[in-house]
Design a protein around this motif. Structure first.
Motif, mmCIF file in Angstrom:
data_model
loop_
_atom_site.group_PDB
_atom_site.id
_atom_site.type_symbol
_atom_site.label_atom_id
_atom_site.label_comp_id
_atom_site.label_asym_id
_atom_site.label_seq_id
_atom_site.Cartn_x
_atom_site.Cartn_y
_atom_site.Cartn_z
ATOM 1 N N ARG A 1 49.496 -45.820 55.775
ATOM 2 C CA ARG A 1 49.575 -45.057 54.518
ATOM 3 C C ARG A 1 49.286 -45.946 53.315
ATOM 4 N NH1 ARG A 1 54.084 -42.513 57.004
ATOM 5 N NH2 ARG A 1 55.487 -43.881 55.834
ATOM 6 N N THR A 2 49.803 -47.153 53.317
ATOM 7 C CA THR A 2 49.545 -48.078 52.211
ATOM 8 C C THR A 2 48.065 -48.440 52.143
ATOM 9 O OG1 THR A 2 51.767 -48.996 52.415
ATOM 10 C CG2 THR A 2 50.154 -50.327 51.236
ATOM 11 N N ALA A 3 47.483 -48.736 53.290
ATOM 12 C CA ALA A 3 46.050 -49.055 53.323
ATOM 13 C C ALA A 3 45.228 -47.853 52.871
ATOM 14 C CB ALA A 3 45.640 -49.486 54.727
ATOM 15 N N GLY A 4 45.637 -46.653 53.276
ATOM 16 C CA GLY A 4 44.930 -45.443 52.860
ATOM 17 C C GLY A 4 44.984 -45.239 51.356
ATOM 18 N N ALA A 5 46.153 -45.527 50.777
ATOM 19 C CA ALA A 5 46.283 -45.400 49.325
ATOM 20 C C ALA A 5 45.396 -46.419 48.604
ATOM 21 C CB ALA A 5 47.741 -45.581 48.906
ATOM 22 N N ALA B 1 39.351 -39.881 46.547
ATOM 23 C CA ALA B 1 40.554 -40.672 46.794
ATOM 24 C C ALA B 1 41.572 -39.863 47.604
ATOM 25 C CB ALA B 1 41.162 -41.126 45.473
ATOM 26 N N ALA B 2 41.730 -38.593 47.269
ATOM 27 C CA ALA B 2 42.666 -37.743 48.000
ATOM 28 C C ALA B 2 42.215 -37.538 49.445
ATOM 29 C CB ALA B 2 42.816 -36.401 47.294
ATOM 30 N N LEU C 1 35.484 -37.994 37.050
ATOM 31 C CA LEU C 1 36.922 -38.069 37.310
ATOM 32 C C LEU C 1 37.354 -37.135 38.439
ATOM 33 C CD1 LEU C 1 38.305 -38.261 33.669
ATOM 34 C CD2 LEU C 1 38.450 -40.040 35.411
ATOM 35 N N VAL C 2 36.832 -35.908 38.418
ATOM 36 C CA VAL C 2 37.223 -34.936 39.442
ATOM 37 C C VAL C 2 36.728 -35.373 40.823
ATOM 38 C CG1 VAL C 2 36.853 -32.566 40.245
ATOM 39 C CG2 VAL C 2 37.476 -32.994 37.867
ATOM 40 N N THR C 3 35.468 -35.778 40.907
ATOM 41 C CA THR C 3 34.950 -36.187 42.214
ATOM 42 C C THR C 3 35.623 -37.464 42.713
ATOM 43 O OG1 THR C 3 33.062 -37.336 41.212
ATOM 44 C CG2 THR C 3 32.723 -35.038 41.919
ATOM 45 N N ALA C 4 35.968 -38.361 41.801
ATOM 46 C CA ALA C 4 36.681 -39.579 42.205
ATOM 47 C C ALA C 4 38.070 -39.230 42.732
ATOM 48 C CB ALA C 4 36.789 -40.546 41.031
ATOM 49 N N ALA C 5 38.752 -38.309 42.073
ATOM 50 C CA ALA C 5 40.081 -37.901 42.532
ATOM 51 C C ALA C 5 40.011 -37.199 43.887
ATOM 52 C CB ALA C 5 40.736 -36.989 41.496
ATOM 53 N N VAL C 6 39.011 -36.354 44.074
ATOM 54 C CA VAL C 6 38.851 -35.653 45.356
ATOM 55 C C VAL C 6 38.558 -36.654 46.476
ATOM 56 C CG1 VAL C 6 37.369 -34.040 46.619
ATOM 57 C CG2 VAL C 6 38.217 -33.441 44.355
ATOM 58 N N ALA D 1 37.944 -46.415 46.582
ATOM 59 C CA ALA D 1 36.803 -45.506 46.748
ATOM 60 C C ALA D 1 36.651 -44.606 45.526
ATOM 61 C CB ALA D 1 36.978 -44.664 48.009
ATOM 62 N N GLY D 2 37.771 -44.139 44.982
ATOM 63 C CA GLY D 2 37.714 -43.313 43.776
ATOM 64 C C GLY D 2 37.173 -44.082 42.584
ATOM 65 N N ALA D 3 37.608 -45.326 42.439
ATOM 66 C CA ALA D 3 37.131 -46.151 41.323
ATOM 67 C C ALA D 3 35.632 -46.434 41.459
ATOM 68 C CB ALA D 3 37.909 -47.451 41.265
ATOM 69 N N VAL D 4 35.190 -46.722 42.670
ATOM 70 C CA VAL D 4 33.762 -46.975 42.895
ATOM 71 C C VAL D 4 32.951 -45.727 42.580
ATOM 72 C CG1 VAL D 4 32.035 -47.434 44.690
ATOM 73 C CG2 VAL D 4 34.080 -48.849 44.525
#
Length: 102
Positions: free
Chosen positions: A54-58, A29-30, A22-27, A64-67
């Protein structure tokens, strides 16, 4: 009795791996979103293009975080099924006998 300890170790290992994933996925994604945000702040970029970046980045950051999350947990499960996930401390603990006669 030993099986109970293994079950506890397994639960602890799963908890640590889930938090790590979870932490690495959040990092990740951020970081992806931060790159998109930086690109959207380029001078001379129209408001619509900036919003699109910005929308594409989100979206890309979330994907990427989910993967990353799925990949880390899948790899952990594969290693667990092979029996390679046990902590190194297990060998030291398992060598101590609970039976005082031995």
């Amino acid at each position: 009795m030993d099986r109970g300890r293994e079950a506890r170790w397994e639960k602890d290992a799963m908890t640590v791996e889930i938090v790590f994933a979870l932490v690495t996925a959040a990092v990740l994604a951020a970081a992806v979103f931060a790159v998109a945000l930086a690109l959207s702040l380029v001078p001379g970029l129209s408001a619509a293009a900036s919003e699109g970046v910005r929308t594409a980045g989100a979206l890309v950051g979330a994907a990427a975080g989910a993967v990353r999350l799925v990949r880390v947990l899948y790899r952990f499960d594969a290693e667990r099924r092979k029996g390679h996930w046990r902590p190194a401390a297990r060998t030291a603990v398992s060598s101590v006998s609970a039976d005082p006669r031995s």
